[in-house]
Enzyme design. Structure first.
Site, short mmCIF file in Angstrom:
data_model
loop_
_atom_site.label_atom_id
_atom_site.label_comp_id
_atom_site.label_asym_id
_atom_site.label_seq_id
_atom_site.Cartn_x
_atom_site.Cartn_y
_atom_site.Cartn_z
CG ASP A 111 -7.38 2.82 -3.29
OD1 ASP A 111 -8.53 3.31 -3.65
OD2 ASP A 111 -7.12 2.77 -2.18
CG ASP A 117 -11.60 1.91 1.86
OD1 ASP A 117 -11.33 0.45 1.25
OD2 ASP A 117 -11.56 2.71 2.16
CG ASP A 132 -2.46 0.89 1.12
OD1 ASP A 132 -2.08 1.84 0.47
OD2 ASP A 132 -3.23 -0.10 1.50
#
Length: 929
Positions: A525, A601, A412
């Site tokens: 993202d 999420d 990430d």
């Protein structure tokens, strides 16, 4: 040196405050609009039914080979529109309506369609005073003049009507009206172009028509009201499906007393389940299904859109009482109403008639997902964030230690140097090439995140080059837009500009993106785009993109434009040899051509596990089969039971990735106890054993457009009990999965479709379920209900290794389940699992057939040619013929070989061991009594 201390600390404070907002424990609804707070939704929803002002000017009707064209007139405003009704190949019609003489060009969506749709011949068969009828193959369309309506028929059956309720609204472009002074004189009488044009649609009365406020944000709306809307009725339909992405049931619920479903790509952290709120993606395709047929509409519009749904049960409630009293039976009907803020009316009608036909018709327009590399179908391990390259190495080693297969480790945002993408954090990842090579030597890959926000830092080369070359999205005054995201102050590249796409794609080249190889893939993202301090956590609508288009026109396209850049860059990076892999959060119609998607999420809650199935089924029937959910939940901490059940369920979703928030506890498969580790290991290993079947299905999706994961009604369209089921799914047509979605249960209800015509066999025990319909099935912590349908052949690989790469040449097992007539069929697709050589005939595509006496493998495509080292290790035949004592295999390479046949009396399975034939050739096995 000039001191920037104040701005630095302001930036840090801002990021901290915005991060707290992002890490809120539940969605803050006040951050997002309701329909009542959206002026165009208010206006469109207030249109009274059956009072449409639109009528066709009959004298303007003309017809060419494939299109019926006419002028459409609004008798309240005096505005004229151009209407085109076009017949397309494969039972598709297109309705296109635009202003005849707009003040300026209105936006028409680009890039969603994969190509120009192929047209079909259209003929006028009847022309009357108030309508004209055209035919195209077995289909018919009737254009009614006054009031305007379009009816579409399959044969003689009416299947969909446009504007049947008269809810169409097309707000023409206009200049802003000038208020009269108190003495009733025109304050701008000398400037006639400033007076209102074509009043009469009521838009001027809406306080949000020319500017709109939401919380502290103001939308300037320089072009005023420009909404478009239309209603669609589906006679004979009972349920509506589609229009993802929403955390809601697969069968869409009534919006009669609620807000409509909203399509507007937004970053909604820790979203709630069973809600119609907008999420990260917007795919405006709707399917209406009844016992007789499936029909769809694709609303080709990328602006914010709201959709009202009235399912048949709600629609007919009052009439049903009257009809019951009178003895009449009212035909079911679904109603829908699409409302978009800008653009034009451009809608495709998908006439089915079967569910798979409608799904195929949609992908004929928007494309299918290209065949993914095999490794992408394996298990992915991710976390925000693995700390450093030593952490990555240890994670990979522990998967080997616990004998758990794993194909990909993900990084990430913390892999970057202060959120500057393409630049590694030199302290945490001092030798990224070594890290990548350590993974690839064991057949594994790395995925890193690249987000669209660019840090406004004059030491960051991308920011400097973007500023110098005017690559950023602009304010109306021409200045670069600045918002807030993970880096703090950020600007956003305009991916609608071809120069920007070429520039940013070039950053992925191996000589530019230091520390990467062709084995490093990409996660895009935050591409809604997410802007922490923007209206509704996204970009203001009045910003300007390439071509002068406002962001409001293209908002839902933004994520797809970004992933297409990434896909093209990865393709170019490998010289066009390797199939790219890109994961996206934001998506639109056509995103399946460039990216995989996940549900965003979510949270470590049972309801979020439960909702992952309808969410993935919904995007699947909307073209995006490659879908999954964060295993274990992104937010919060699952207990061992929830993590077990999530892995068991996710093993049967196309994209299988564990991912979690930076503040959660570690949850790799070995972090609880030995039993949990063992059960999760088993779930992952089962996934790997079915990879040949998954891979074959993905190739068939690319060819046919059929979803890989399917709702039960897709194959049982007349079985009404399946219509609302979304806690089951079919993988292809052969595997039925019903996970456990509740804690501490010892049995679950499984619905076995087919009404007794199909029977289902437990994939572990090969025991037949003899009770069709809803049945209570016992479960343990180690097992969920998974069944294979009779009459099918499923290929598997039973030698499970550390990743897909060493499994490439491993042998196959064929699981044959004979139906009541003793027959079964299946398919198997084999290629090199990574390159595009399959598009040049380098593959094997086999039809597997069992007729009760003989099992055969025949080429589907005789022109294809691929050499594989894989061979046939085993054949299991459930419900086999009686009295088989041996078998005889015949192939070109082996000639004739005698095989031993052995019955398992416990489950009535006949096993043929080690036939040994190469899977790249044709062969047959004869059973001998």
């Amino acid at each position: 040196m000039t001191c920037h201390c104040i701005s630095f600390y302001t930036t840090i404070l801002g990021v901290l405050l915005l991060s707290l907002l992002y890490f809120a424990v539940a969605v803050d609804r006040t951050n997002f609009k309701t329909c009542d707070q959206s002026s165009f939704c208010r206006r469109c929803r207030k249109v009274k039914p059956n009072e449409t002002p639109y009528e066709v000017v009959s004298s303007t009707v003309i017809q060419n080979d494939s299109t019926l064209q006419a002028e459409l007139f609004n008798k309240d405003t005096g505005v004229s529109y151009l209407l085109q009704l076009t017949s397309l190949k494969d039972n598709i019609f297109r309705l296109h309506i635009n202003e005849k003489s707009p003040l300026h060009k209105r936006y028409e969506v680009e890039n969603a369609l994969q190509d120009h749709p192929r047209q079909a011949e259209l003929k006028i068969v009847e022309s009357l005073s108030n309508n004209v009828t055209v035919t195209s193959g077995p289909n018919k369309a009737v254009l009614h003049f006054s009031p305007f309506r379009v009816d579409l028929y399959s044969g003689d059956q009416l299947v969909v009507s446009a504007n049947a309720r008269g809810l169409m609204r097309f707000e023409h472009l206009r200049t802003k009206a000038v208020k009269q002074s108190e003495d009733n004189t025109d304050n701008n009488a000398g400037n006639p172009e400033e007076t209102a044009q074509y009043p009469g649609d009521g838009a001027e009365d809406d306080p949000g028509a020319w500017e709109e406020n939401f919380k502290s944000h103001q939308d300037s709306k320089p072009y005023g009201p420009e909404a478009v809307a239309m209603d669609f009725s589906f006679p004979g339909a009972e349920h509506a499906y589609g229009i993802p992405q929403h955390a809601d049931s697969l069968a869409l619920r009534s919006t009669k007393t609620t807000d409509p479903y909203r399509l507007y790509n937004l970053d909604v952290f820790e979203y709630e389940t069973n809600e119609k709120m907008a999420l990260y993606g917007s795919i405006p395709v709707l399917y209406a299904h009844g016992k007789e047929r499936t029909t769809g509409v694709f609303w080709h519009n990328a602006a914010e859109t709201w959709v009202d749904i009235l399912p048949s049960a709600d629609n007919n409630m009052v009439d049903s009482i009257v009809n019951f009293m009178s003895g009449n039976v009212k035909k079911p009907q679904v109603e829908s109403h699409f409302m978009s803020e800008s653009g034009i009316i451009d809608v495709f009608f998908l006439l089915g008639p079967k569910p798979l036909d409608a799904f195929r018709q949609y992908t004929l327009l928007t494309g299918t997902a290209p065949l993914p590399q095999m490794f992408t179908l394996g298990y992915h391990q991710s976390r925000w964030n693995y700390n450093d390259q030593e952490d990555v190495a240890q994670i990979a080693e522990k998967f080997d230690f616990y004998d758990i297969p794993m194909d990909v480790i993900w990084l990430d945002i913390e892999w970057t140097d202060s959120k500057k993408y393409f630049i590694w954090d030199a302290r945490k990842f001092s030798n990224p090439l070594e890290m990548v090579q350590n993974l690839t030597t064991k057949g594994r890959k790395l995925v890193v995140i690249i987000d669209p926000h660019i840090k406004r830092d004059n030491t960051y080369y991308i920011h400097n080059e973007a500023t110098a070359n005017n690559y950023y999205v602009k304010h109306t005054d021409g200045k670069d837009y600045e918002g807030w995201c993970w880096p703090g102050a950020s600007s956003y590249l305009d991916f609608f500009d071809p120069k920007v796409r070429e520039y940013f794609g070039g950053q992925y080249a191996l000589d530019k993106f230091q520390g990467t190889t062709n084995d490093v893939y990409i996660w895009n993202d935050m591409n809604e785009p997410s802007v922490f301090n923007g209206p509704e956590i996204t970009m203001p609508k009045d910003l300007i993109h390439y071509g002068g288009w406002e962001h409001r026109d293209v908002h839902n396209l933004n994520g797809m434009m970004y992933t297409q850049v990434t896909y093209d860059a990865l393709y170019k990076r490998s010289g066009g040899t390797l199939r790219p892999f890109v994961l996206t959060r934001a998506h639109f119609a056509g995103s399946q051509r460039s990216a995989t998607v996940w549900t965003g999420d979510n949270a470590a809650e049972w309801e979020h596990l439960r909702i992952s199935y309808p969410m993935c089924l919904s995007v699947g029937i909307a073209g995006m089969s490659f879908c999954g959910a964060d295993v274990g939940g992104f937010f919060k901490n699952p207990d061992s039971e929830l993590l077990i059940r999530w892995n068991q369920a996710a093993a049967w979703l196309a994209f299988f990735r564990q991912h979690s928030h930076i503040d959660t506890k570690r949850r790799e498969p070995w972090t609880f106890n030995d039993e949990t580790t063992q059960i999760i290991r088993d779930a992952i290993r089962i996934r790997y054993s079915y990879l040949p079947y998954w891979y074959t299905l993905f190739r068939e999706h690319e060819i046919s457009g059929y979803p890989v994961m399917r709702p039960l009604w897709a194959h049982y369209p007349g079985e009404t009990a399946t219509f609302a089921i979304d806690d089951h799914l079919l993988v292809g047509d052969a595997i039925l999965v019903r996970p456990v979605f509740e804690p501490s249960v010892t049995e679950v209800s499984v619905y076995f479709p087919g009404e007794g015509k199909d029977t289902w066999y437990d994939v572990d025990t090969m025991q037949e379920n003899k009770t069709p319909g809803a049945t209570r099935i016992p479960v343990t912590l180690h097992k969920i209900p998974v069944y294979q349908k009779s009459g099918t052949i499923v290929p598997r690989k039973m030698r499970i290794r550390r990743s897909t790469v060493p499994m490439k040449n491993d042998p196959y097992t064929l699981v044959v389940i004979a139906d009541a007539e003793g027959k079964a069929t299946g398919k198997l697709y084999i290629d090199d699992e990574s390159s595009f050589e399959y598009r040049h005939g380098k593959y094997v595509y086999l039809r597997l057939n069992f007729d009760g006496k003989m099992l055969s493998s025949r080429y589907i495509d005789n022109q294809a040619n691929f050499e594989t080292a894989s061979w046939l290790e085993r054949v299991d035949i459930a419900n086999p013929p009686k009295g088989v004592k041996s078998a005889k295999l015949t192939s070109q390479s082996l000639g004739t070989v005698n095989l031993e046949a052995k019955y398992n009396t416990n489950n009535n399975v006949l096993t043929l061991r080690k036939p040994g034939v190469n899977m790249g050739e044709e062969w047959f096995i004869e059973l001998i009594n």
